[in-house]
Every structure is written in C-alpha cells, then in structure tokens.
Design an enzyme around this catalytic site. Structure first.
Site, PDB file in Angstrom:
ATOM      1  CG  HIS A 148      -1.098   8.086 -47.353  1.00 52.37           C
ATOM      2  ND1 HIS A 148      -0.075   9.001 -47.298  1.00 52.37           N
ATOM      3  CD2 HIS A 148      -1.580   8.135 -48.624  1.00 52.37           C
ATOM      4  CE1 HIS A 148       0.049   9.592 -48.482  1.00 52.37           C
ATOM      5  NE2 HIS A 148      -0.856   9.078 -49.306  1.00 52.37           N
TER       6      HIS A 148
ATOM      7  CB  SER B 213       2.555 -15.015 -23.886  1.00 55.01           C
ATOM      8  OG  SER B 213       2.616 -14.520 -22.563  1.00 55.01           O
TER       9      SER B 213
ATOM     10  CE  LYS C  71       0.326 -11.679 -26.655  1.00 56.34           C
ATOM     11  NZ  LYS C  71       0.069 -10.573 -27.558  1.00 56.34           N
TER      12      LYS C  71
ATOM     13  CD  GLU D  81       6.361 -10.225 -33.259  1.00 58.06           C
ATOM     14  OE1 GLU D  81       6.392  -9.269 -32.488  1.00 58.06           O
ATOM     15  OE2 GLU D  81       6.036 -11.368 -32.902  1.00 58.06           O
TER      16      GLU D  81
END
Ligand code: ARG
Length: 461
Positions: free
Chosen positions: A157, A278, A284, A291
């Site tokens: 969980h 970025s 970043k 992804e």
C-alpha cells in the site's frame, strides 16, 4: 478507364480518394523481404509439383531477388495504384521478366500471402524481443549482484512494511520478465504455422505441397483449415497481450525508479545520460526516460484494444478491415523493443545510495512482524502475538521510540507474561536472514536465485 489492377470485371476506375483510402503500401512495405522470401518458397514448390517449368521458376526467383535488391538499395518506386507490397512486388516482377511472372500467383491469394508475411515478420520480431528481454534480465541481475546486501524498506500500500534486500526487489522484476519470455515463446508456437496454400478462403484446385513450403520457410506446422488460416489474427492479439504485460511490468519498475530517485526517497541516482533538464528551472534533472517508458505502456495497451476491436464480429473469412492489423502490430514491436533496450542500457548505470537507504530504515516499524514472530517462538498463538505487538507499536509511537530501542524495563512492562526479551533479535539484518524459506529475502536465497537466473539465461531456450 477500367480498374487495371483487377480484371475486366470493372468498367470504372477507382476513385482517387478511394485509391488512397484503400492502399496499404505506405506501411506494409515493411514486409517486403518476407513477401519475397515467401514468394521464392512458393515458386520452388510450384516447380517441384510440376506447376511451373524449372526454367520459369529460375526466372521468377532471379527476378524476385532483383526486386529485393532494388528495394534494399532504395531504387524501387512504390505505386499507390498497386495498393500494397504484394501487388507492387508482383507488378515489378512482371515488368522485369514478362508475363511469366504472372504464373507466381498460381495457387495462392493475397489473403494467404498477407498473413504469411505477417507471421514471418512476427516470428523474427518475437525472437528479437526474447533476446532483448534476456539482455534486460542480465542488466537487472548485474545491478542486484553489485548491491547484493543493501537493505531497503519493503512496502505494501506504499506504506512501510518489512525490510527486504534491494537485490531481492530487483529479482522480482527478473521473475516477471521470465514469465514474459515464456509467453513470447508460447506465442511463437502459434505464430510458426504456415497459412500459405489456403487460397482466398477455400484452398486451391492445384496439387500443391504445403509441407514442402513449410519446411523451406522453417514453419513447424501447416494450418488445417483454409477459412481460419486466412482470417486468423489471434497471433497478433496474443502478441499485443503478451507485450502489454511486458510494458505493464516495465511501467511498474519505472514508477519505482522515479520514486526512488526523488529527493524525498533519495534511494538511487539515475544516470544523467538518461535524464533531461528543464527549459526554465536550471536545477532540474528529470527522469524522462523512465517516465516515457511508463507513458508508452498506454500506447501498447491501445494497440491490444485496437486489434481486439478490429477482429470483433468479423464474419469469416478475410475482410478488408484486417488490413488495419499492421500498424498497431508494427508499432507494438517497435515500441516494446525500444523500451526494453533503453531500460537494459540504463539499469547498469543506476547508483544505489546505500547510506541514505540505511538511514531511512528506522521509522515505520519495519520490524513489527519480527516481534510478533518472536512472540510465537515464546509460545503465543500468532493472533495474540499480533495483537500484543500492536500495543507495543502504539507505545513506541507515543514515546517516540523504535521497537528495537525499548529497554529491558519497558519490555517487562509491555510483555509481563513473557520470560525473555527480544532485544538482540530485532535487527534489520536478522529480519532479512530469517526469511530463508524458498522465495524469501534472505541473502543466501537471493545469492542462490541470482545464480539460478543466470544459469537459466545461459541454457535458454
Ligand atoms: N493489403 C491487404 C491487407 O493488408 C492484402 C490482402 C488483400 N486481400 C483482399 N482481398 N483485399 O490485408
């Protein structure tokens, strides 16, 4: 103008928009080599069965090889008028060697030809995917070996549960990929069936030798129902399903890599060569590759649904709808093999922040089950041990302590009926060590499993 492609049955030419609409040459040209290989085998069979003179068969084979070279050398001009790769190649052949080229289509139809080509393509692609999976497995096993004894919090969980070895966690993915490989091998057995010789739908009036063609093309079997053979796309759907599962597995790993590499977790560092920056935020470093693999999963699922929907309710046998099978299937193979490859290259470059992981082990009472298990060794039924441990955890939470920090005095108060105290028993290392039944996270098990996995890879198939 008559519709030249077909026969004098037509008194009107095809509407230019309809021509563009029905053509598949823009995508099925990918199958050219399979089409030519299949045609050569068919031609040799026709000669063997006395349906072509050997001089004719030589001429056709030579012509087909020339067409192949033209296509390979980018010297072939595809024509939309010829609709698909099959008709384009046949027309080029006839242009080259004359009307004798028209004899090649004896005892076959485009319907059995198209599924033959697709099966040959799938067979190659499946083998490639299987090899790519094996590379990825090796990469994961390498990373596991390199970090064999790193203990991480295990989750259920997404809440802290019990400690596990990082290597054990990685081996969970290896287990998934082993099953993925089995599914691909299994799909291969149904792909590797020769449909050619089924004609348009009913078989052929000519005395052909299908077993001969099967042998030439390396098929294990021939199909036994002509109607089914030309209209079966189960194999495409099976491939889309098996690859969807592969992508689902990759997406789970990618999600974990993304989480683990976040500032909040800090368990791992992703290689910068697999991250991007970025345009606005100079600090970043984003896990784009992971992804994107996660994102592409949806696209592969989409292809599965496309194919299932495409085939739903189609009456026997071939229907033009089925031309729509190719693009989803092509993109499935392209996407999945690229994802496997990029993951296999990225995994070995991942760094594991052992210090940060170890520092994160306290908190969340990862050893609560171990306390309950210890109470069982002291004679308590597990149910009672579970309840008692719950109150120990509650006490710790209130007093801002870890279970293993409790003093002798506190244990005596918390467990008045238990004679000894569990202090030395409650360490992360022991928790790992004790889980030694087959499949557990003990170091000994994991070492054994890595060896077994490597051995399976060596001896595959
Ligand atoms: N281009 C067609 C396809 O990809 C070839 C088979 C055509 N057969 C037919 N009867 N129209 O499915």
């Amino acid at each position: 103008m008559r519709n030249e492609r077909w026969s004098s049955r037509f008194s009107e030419g095809l509407n230019p928009l309809a021509l563009r609409f029905t053509a598949s040459i823009d995508f099925d040209r990918k199958l050219y080599l399979y089409d030519i290989i299949g045609s050569i085998a068919h031609c040799q069979m026709l000669a063997k069965c006395g349906l072509l003179k050997s001089s004719e068969s030589h001429k056709i084979t030579k012509g087909l090889k020339e067409v192949a070279r033209e296509i390979e050398g980018n010297r072939f001009s595809y024509s939309l008028e010829k609709e698909d790769i099959h008709t384009n190649i046949e027309a080029a052949l006839i242009r080259k060697i004359g009307p004798v080229g028209g004899k090649l289509h004896t005892a076959r139809s485009r319907n059995d030809q198209v599924t033959l080509d697709l099966r040959l393509y799938c067979r190659d692609q499946l083998q490639y995917l299987i090899l790519s999976l094996m590379e990825l497995e090796k990469a994961a096993l390498g990373l596991a070996e390199k970090n064999i004894d790193v203990i991480i919090p295990g989750y259920t969980h997404l809440q802290r549960a019990q400690p596990v070895l990082f290597s054990h966690h990685l081996l969970a993915y290896v287990a998934m990929w082993e099953r993925d490989r089995e599914r691909l091998v299994d799909a291969l057995t149904r792909v590797n069936v020769l449909p050619l010789g089924s004609g348009a739908l009913a078989g052929t009036t000519f005395p052909i030798d299908r077993e001969y063609v099967a042998k030439k093309l390396g098929f294990a079997r021939v199909s036994h129902n002509s109607l089914d053979a030309v209209s079966d796309r189960d194999y495409a759907i099976e491939i889309a399903a098996a690859t969807s599962i592969i992508m689902m597995h990759l997406s789970r790993l990618c999600e974990e890599l993304i989480l683990w590499s976040s500032e909040e977790f800090g368990f791992i560092g992703l290689p910068q060569s697999f991250c991007t920056g970025s345009s606005m935020m100079p600090q970043k470093i984003n896990p784009d590759v992971a992804e994107l693999v996660r994102g592409k999963t949806g696209r592969v699922y989409g292809h599965l649904i496309s194919l299932l929907t495409l085939m739903k309710s189609l009456p026997l046998a071939y229907n033009k709808d089925m031309q729509e099978d190719k693009e989803p299937l092509f993109d499935t193979f392209d996407t999945v093999s690229l994802c496997l490859e990029v993951m296999a290259q990225m995994l070995p470059k991942i760094t594991v922040n052992k210090k940060k992981i170890e520092a994160s082990l306290p908190g969340g009472y990862l050893l609560a089950t171990d306390l309950a298990d210890w109470l069982v060794t002291q004679g308590l039924p597990f149910k009672q041990a579970h309840g008692l441990t719950g109150s120990v955890v509650q006490y710790c939470a209130k007093n801002n302590k870890e279970i293993y920090e409790l003093t002798q005095k506190e244990w005596k108060t918390l467990l008045p009926k238990i004679k000894s105290v569990p202090t030395g028993e409650l360490t992360f290392k022991k928790a790992i060590q004790k889980r030694s039944a087959i499949g557990g996270t003990s170091l000994k098990n994991v070492k054994k499993e890595i060896k077994a996995c490597l051995k399976k890879l060596e001896t595959f198939p």
